[in-house]
Design an enzyme around this catalytic site. Structure first.
Site, PDB file in Angstrom:
ATOM      1  N   GLU A  29       0.709  -1.031   0.073  1.00  0.00           N
ATOM      2  CA  GLU A  29      -0.058   0.170  -0.030  1.00  0.00           C
ATOM      3  C   GLU A  29       0.841   1.492   0.006  1.00  0.00           C
ATOM      4  O   GLU A  29       0.440   2.368  -0.603  1.00  0.00           O
ATOM      5  CB  GLU A  29      -0.943  -0.057   1.260  1.00  0.00           C
ATOM      6  CG  GLU A  29      -2.141  -1.074   1.260  1.00  0.00           C
ATOM      7  CD  GLU A  29      -1.640  -2.443   1.851  1.00  0.00           C
ATOM      8  OE1 GLU A  29      -0.266  -2.526   2.111  1.00  0.00           O
ATOM      9  OE2 GLU A  29      -2.510  -3.275   2.108  1.00  0.00           O
ATOM     10  N   ILE A 453      25.376  -4.314 -22.614  1.00  0.00           N
ATOM     11  CA  ILE A 453      25.246  -5.059 -21.323  1.00  0.00           C
ATOM     12  C   ILE A 453      24.056  -6.485 -21.268  1.00  0.00           C
ATOM     13  O   ILE A 453      24.159  -7.146 -20.452  1.00  0.00           O
ATOM     14  CB  ILE A 453      25.189  -4.284 -19.931  1.00  0.00           C
ATOM     15  CG1 ILE A 453      26.329  -3.126 -20.167  1.00  0.00           C
ATOM     16  CG2 ILE A 453      25.320  -5.286 -18.927  1.00  0.00           C
ATOM     17  CD1 ILE A 453      27.723  -3.819 -20.248  1.00  0.00           C
ATOM     18  N   GLU A 506      16.795  -9.546 -24.040  1.00  0.00           N
ATOM     19  CA  GLU A 506      16.141  -9.854 -22.824  1.00  0.00           C
ATOM     20  C   GLU A 506      14.792  -9.624 -22.480  1.00  0.00           C
ATOM     21  O   GLU A 506      14.180  -9.383 -21.531  1.00  0.00           O
ATOM     22  CB  GLU A 506      16.845  -9.284 -21.498  1.00  0.00           C
ATOM     23  CG  GLU A 506      18.327  -9.817 -21.382  1.00  0.00           C
ATOM     24  CD  GLU A 506      19.258  -9.269 -20.231  1.00  0.00           C
ATOM     25  OE1 GLU A 506      18.663  -9.327 -19.323  1.00  0.00           O
ATOM     26  OE2 GLU A 506      20.391  -9.367 -20.382  1.00  0.00           O
ATOM     27  N   TRP A 583      20.701 -12.675  -4.176  1.00  0.00           N
ATOM     28  CA  TRP A 583      19.228 -12.037  -4.466  1.00  0.00           C
ATOM     29  C   TRP A 583      18.025 -12.854  -4.228  1.00  0.00           C
ATOM     30  O   TRP A 583      16.904 -12.826  -4.905  1.00  0.00           O
ATOM     31  CB  TRP A 583      19.240 -11.384  -5.735  1.00  0.00           C
ATOM     32  CG  TRP A 583      20.123 -10.166  -5.652  1.00  0.00           C
ATOM     33  CD1 TRP A 583      20.812  -9.593  -4.815  1.00  0.00           C
ATOM     34  CD2 TRP A 583      20.452  -9.305  -7.001  1.00  0.00           C
ATOM     35  NE1 TRP A 583      21.753  -8.621  -5.200  1.00  0.00           N
ATOM     36  CE2 TRP A 583      21.367  -8.547  -6.499  1.00  0.00           C
ATOM     37  CE3 TRP A 583      20.349  -9.291  -8.269  1.00  0.00           C
ATOM     38  CZ2 TRP A 583      22.114  -7.425  -7.253  1.00  0.00           C
ATOM     39  CZ3 TRP A 583      20.618  -8.504  -9.359  1.00  0.00           C
ATOM     40  CH2 TRP A 583      21.503  -7.469  -8.722  1.00  0.00           C
ATOM     41  N   GLU A 627      28.572  -7.459  -3.006  1.00  0.00           N
ATOM     42  CA  GLU A 627      27.794  -7.223  -1.720  1.00  0.00           C
ATOM     43  C   GLU A 627      27.794  -8.647  -0.928  1.00  0.00           C
ATOM     44  O   GLU A 627      27.267  -8.520   0.285  1.00  0.00           O
ATOM     45  CB  GLU A 627      26.338  -6.554  -2.129  1.00  0.00           C
ATOM     46  CG  GLU A 627      25.662  -7.672  -3.039  1.00  0.00           C
ATOM     47  CD  GLU A 627      24.314  -7.116  -3.401  1.00  0.00           C
ATOM     48  OE1 GLU A 627      24.185  -6.070  -4.111  1.00  0.00           O
ATOM     49  OE2 GLU A 627      23.166  -7.702  -3.079  1.00  0.00           O
ATOM     50  N   HIS A 716      21.705   5.487 -16.426  1.00  0.00           N
ATOM     51  CA  HIS A 716      20.527   5.900 -15.616  1.00  0.00           C
ATOM     52  C   HIS A 716      19.880   7.294 -16.148  1.00  0.00           C
ATOM     53  O   HIS A 716      19.102   7.966 -15.597  1.00  0.00           O
ATOM     54  CB  HIS A 716      20.994   6.231 -14.090  1.00  0.00           C
ATOM     55  CG  HIS A 716      21.149   4.769 -13.508  1.00  0.00           C
ATOM     56  ND1 HIS A 716      22.131   4.002 -13.658  1.00  0.00           N
ATOM     57  CD2 HIS A 716      20.184   3.966 -12.856  1.00  0.00           C
ATOM     58  CE1 HIS A 716      21.994   2.785 -12.961  1.00  0.00           C
ATOM     59  NE2 HIS A 716      20.796   2.773 -12.814  1.00  0.00           N
TER      60      HIS A 716
HETATM   61  N1  GLN Z   1      22.271  -8.363 -18.346  1.00  0.00           N
HETATM   62  C1  GLN Z   1      21.643  -7.845 -17.307  1.00  0.00           C
HETATM   63  C2  GLN Z   1      21.087  -6.359 -17.999  1.00  0.00           C
HETATM   64  O1  GLN Z   1      21.622  -5.980 -19.026  1.00  0.00           O
HETATM   65  C3  GLN Z   1      22.548  -7.132 -16.441  1.00  0.00           C
HETATM   66  C4  GLN Z   1      21.768  -6.420 -15.375  1.00  0.00           C
HETATM   67  C5  GLN Z   1      22.862  -5.555 -14.115  1.00  0.00           C
HETATM   68  O2  GLN Z   1      23.786  -5.526 -14.116  1.00  0.00           O
HETATM   69  N2  GLN Z   1      21.933  -5.612 -12.891  1.00  0.00           N
HETATM   70  O3  GLN Z   1      19.911  -6.110 -17.678  1.00  0.00           O
HETATM   71 ZN    ZN Z   2      24.811  -3.568 -14.476  1.00  0.00          ZN
END
Ligand code: GLN
Ligand code: ZN
Length: 781
Positions: A29, A453, A506, A583, A627, A716
């Site tokens: 919520e 990536i 992806e 995770w 992490e 970002h």
């Molecule tokens: N292969 C993933 C992507 O491109 C890597 C994501 C990440 O680094 N958290 O979204």
């Molecule tokens: Zn990344």
């Protein structure tokens, strides 16, 4: 609403409380309300009402479970550290509103500007930095510390909410972050600045706050100092003594709470502080209970964190009872029971999980169930012969036994496969120098090869198709056709852009861990097991409950299809074993490293199948490698050894010509460089855009042995990078790293971006690489 006294007169009842409760609400919520408010779709009044409702529900849950007091101060509009900063009047000036100059200028939108850079009111300003809370996946807003800063009690939320609970008839125990933990987790804005120099200005505000909490009706105040489970320099020990002696003049009873590990060499400091009670974590560190008992001053209460606040397994009541018996005999009414840490890190209520396997359900406890477990454990100690205690004990024993023997969990073939692993399975055939030559001949890539990536924009269309497929509105064939269309589209765009190593994009993945978790045996996904990651963002970690195996290939058909559309190499894309572990909620009945090996074996099969399907470049993402590093230095080496081995096991089954990539982002790499090199990947792509090239320095200082693609722009930001800026960055890197080792790529996946800015940015990136090859006289192809 009648609560029993928090200090029972006879030791027939054990005081129970929680260090904190999830604040997102049983159905997220808070997320819904926050996002509606930020969008301008609802008023601040509506948001405040949602918050009030969640707090009432949480307190009611604690009362129903028979806790002796409810926790206040654990509710936060965005983050508890941010609330604390506001309370102390310690927010960056750039986020404060201009309309007031009397210092009293913090309101709800100020908090949101600190957290998100903008809010419905006020001027936008760069958001504060966010980082992980100890070794959890929860992110807090880092306090910005600098000399000359002043503090003043400025935001009364914790006090008001305590008053709110008291007015509703509850016994309230507020929780605040202790001054030393607050300073420790803050970041100096000047180099060489001594954070502890701020302490003397901070303490008067803490005194004022504690007094105000007492005035609001609190008897006990929980003061969190989790840094007491870290390696602390000597001056910090001194600072603890100084601080808590200064705070003893306040009439509040302080419960000094520590969690996430053992006190170890900080124990002396902790038990000698003039506080009324101490909380310790005996889930992570059961061995410390006896030592603490031996050293606890006679007047102090000991709150024992016996129910796991970091995981979702049902408590083994018999084991808990046995562990606590001595403590109960010695302490009587001075023994309190609690979860090991705040329940913030657990999903809210198991009763929402209507679709989970019945057996599995019987092994789990979420936050609400964990409160009940405190009552069960208490009864087992105080009234072991009562009918209810016997029944609870029996149910717990049955569950423990069922789990220990379940065929859902134990797969002899997987255990055999782990036993059969031998040293050569961790080794590529040839060393990097030989492999890379063969790969170059095989792949014929230009110098400064360009790539991405993995993920491309997750458009509305893609999300819709996935949702419809999940809900059964779209058949398998139609869904696969959809995904193929998106793959074809992504390949086409990459061809036009002129990238050198392509990806399939992806589109089929909701989340990089969940996607694989859904296809692996031994993993389960929940329906509503949300946990706050930061602000309104929640994650739903899968549960690794049993031996992990791969019943069928997971990514091969998408990769093969993508490769069939292009002559250029298409990179296969997998999530690495450490991230798959880190995770998730991980089983607690075997060491994590063993689970990691099982996952690695499953991934190894996938890697080999990709290779057999004609995929010559395979990326195994490990963004969570850093992490997972334990909080204590002495545990680092062991972790890094098994984490690196798990990665190597997943990757090393291929021939020399197959190029293994890995990717990491947004973490501190400097202290784990040898481990990163030991992964023995052929190429690593990493984020550098945000750390001003610090990272490159680390790779250079270390003399990184393999190829490397430092991200050339920050994904970002929606801003399209300039060709010259990318070239300048690459030239800088080329001065530090061998040019023949350099790749050109963005700093992370592109799934959160839209296509127009993605294409524009990649166009600039490719142009920069092309121009640079020419200008530097590097032969193409
Ligand atoms: N292969 C993933 C992507 O491109 C890597 C994501 C990440 O680094 N958290 O979204
Ligand atoms: Zn990344």
């Amino acid at each position: 609403m009648h609560f029993t006294d928090t200090r029972p007169s006879e030791p027939s009842q054990i005081v129970r409380h929680t260090l904190g409760y999830p604040r997102i609400g049983a159905h997220r919520e808070l997320k819904t309300a926050l996002e509606a408010y930020w969008r301008g779709d609802s008023s601040q009044q509506e948001l405040l009402a949602t918050g009030r409702q969640i707090r009432q529900q949480n307190w009611q849950a604690q009362q129903e479970a028979g806790l002796n007091m409810v926790t206040t101060g654990d509710f936060a509009w965005y983050d508890q550290v941010l609330t604390m900063s506001a309370t102390l009047g310690h927010l960056p000036t750039r986020h404060r509103s201009q309309r007031s100059d009397d210092g009293d200028d913090i309101d709800l939108d100020t908090l949101f500007r600190v957290a998100r850079g903008r809010a419905p009111s006020g001027e936008p300003a760069v958001a504060a930095e966010m980082t992980k809370w100890f070794d959890t996946n929860y992110h807090y807003l880092v306090p910005e510390l600098a000399s000359g800063q002043t503090f003043a009690l400025s935001w009364t939320q914790i006090i008001d909410e305590t008053r709110e609970a008291v007015a509703a008839g509850y016994t309230a125990k507020p929780v605040i972050i202790g001054p030393l933990t607050y300073l420790w987790i803050g970041k100096s804005q000047q180099s060489g600045f001594d954070k502890l120099s701020l302490l003397s200005d901070l303490l008067p505000v803490y005194k004022q706050l504690l007094q105000a909490l007492v005035d609001a009706g609190a008897d006990w105040v929980q003061i969190d100092e989790p840094i007491l489970t870290l390696d602390l320099p000597g001056v910090w020990h001194k600072a603890f003594e100084q601080t808590y002696h200064a705070l003893r003049t306040v009439p509040a009873k302080l419960l000094l709470s520590t969690y996430f590990g053992a006190l170890d060499e900080n124990l002396n400091t902790a038990v000698n502080l003039p506080v009324a009670g101490l909380h310790i974590d005996v889930v992570r560190a059961p061995q410390q209970l006896i030592t603490v008992l031996d050293n606890l001053p006679v007047h102090q209460v000991l709150s024992v964190g016996i129910v796991d606040g970091r995981n979702i397994w049902r408590n083994d009541l018999e084991k808990s009872r046995d562990l606590l018996r001595r403590a109960y005999d010695r302490l009587g009414a001075r023994l309190w029971l609690a979860p090991s840490c705040s329940l913030l890190h657990c999903p809210v209520d198991l009763r929402e999980e209507t679709a989970l396997d019945r057996d599995l359900l019987g092994w789990l406890a979420f936050a609400r169930q964990k409160l009940d477990e405190l009552t069960f454990i208490s009864s087992l100690l105080t009234a072991p012969d009562s009918g209810r205690a016997r029944q609870w004990l029996q149910e717990s024993r049955d569950s423990v036994l069922a789990r220990r023997q379940s065929s859902l969990i134990h797969r002899p073939s997987v255990q055999q496969a782990v036993r059969d692993i031998n040293a050569t399975d961790f080794q590529r055939h040839s060393p990097f120098a030989d492999r890379i030559r063969k790969q170059q001949a095989h792949l014929s890539l230009p110098p400064l090869p360009t790539t991405t990536i993995g993920s491309f924009p997750q458009t509305q269309e893609i999300r819709k198709a996935r949702r419809q497929f999940k809900q059964g509105e779209l058949g398998v064939e139609a869904y696969e056709q959809h995904m193929q269309d998106h793959i074809a589209d992504a390949i086409q765009r990459q061809e036009v852009l002129g990238l050198d190593v392509l990806v399939h994009g992806e589109a089929e993945r909701n989340d990089m861990v969940e996607y694989f978790g859904e296809q692996l045996d031994g993993y389960a996904s929940t329906r509503n097991g949300w946990v706050q990651s930061y602000g309104s963002r929640c994650v739903k970690p899968p549960i690794i409950f049993g031996d992990v195996q791969r019943p069928a290939p997971m990514t091969v058909k998408w990769a093969r299809y993508a490769q069939s559309l292009s002559k250029k190499p298409v990179k296969g894309m997998l999530t690495g074993p450490v991230t798959m572990l880190q995770w998730a909620f991980v089983r607690d009945d075997q060491p994590r490293e063993k689970t990691a090996l099982q996952i690695a074996l499953a991934l190894r099969e996938e890697v080999r199948d990709l290779e057999a399907a004609g995929i010559n470049v395979i990326q195994i993402d490990e963004p969570a490698l850093r992490e997972g590093l334990p909080l204590r230095r002495q545990a680092h080496a062991h972790y890094l050894e098994w984490a690196v081995n798990a990665f190597r096991l997943s990757a090393a089954g291929v021939s020399d010509t197959t190029q293994i990539h890995t990717h990491m982002c947004y973490s501190e790499f400097n202290d784990i460089m040898p481990a990163i090199a030991a992964l023995d990947a052929d190429v690593i792509t990493i984020e550098t855009a945000r750390s001003n090239g610090d990272l490159i320095q680390a790779f250079e200082d270390f003399d990184y042995p393999a190829q490397i693609g430092p991200g050339v722009y920050d994904i970002h930001s929606p801003n399209v990078p300039e060709v010259d800026a990318i070239k300048a960055m690459l030239r800088r890197m080329a001065r530090k790293l061998p040019i023949q080792h350099l790749w050109v790529n963005p700093d992370c996946g592109l799934k959160t971006r839209g296509w127009p800015e993605t294409e524009a940015a990649l166009q600039q990136m490719v142009a920069a690489a092309t121009q640079l090859r020419r200008e530097m006289g590097l032969a193409a192809g």
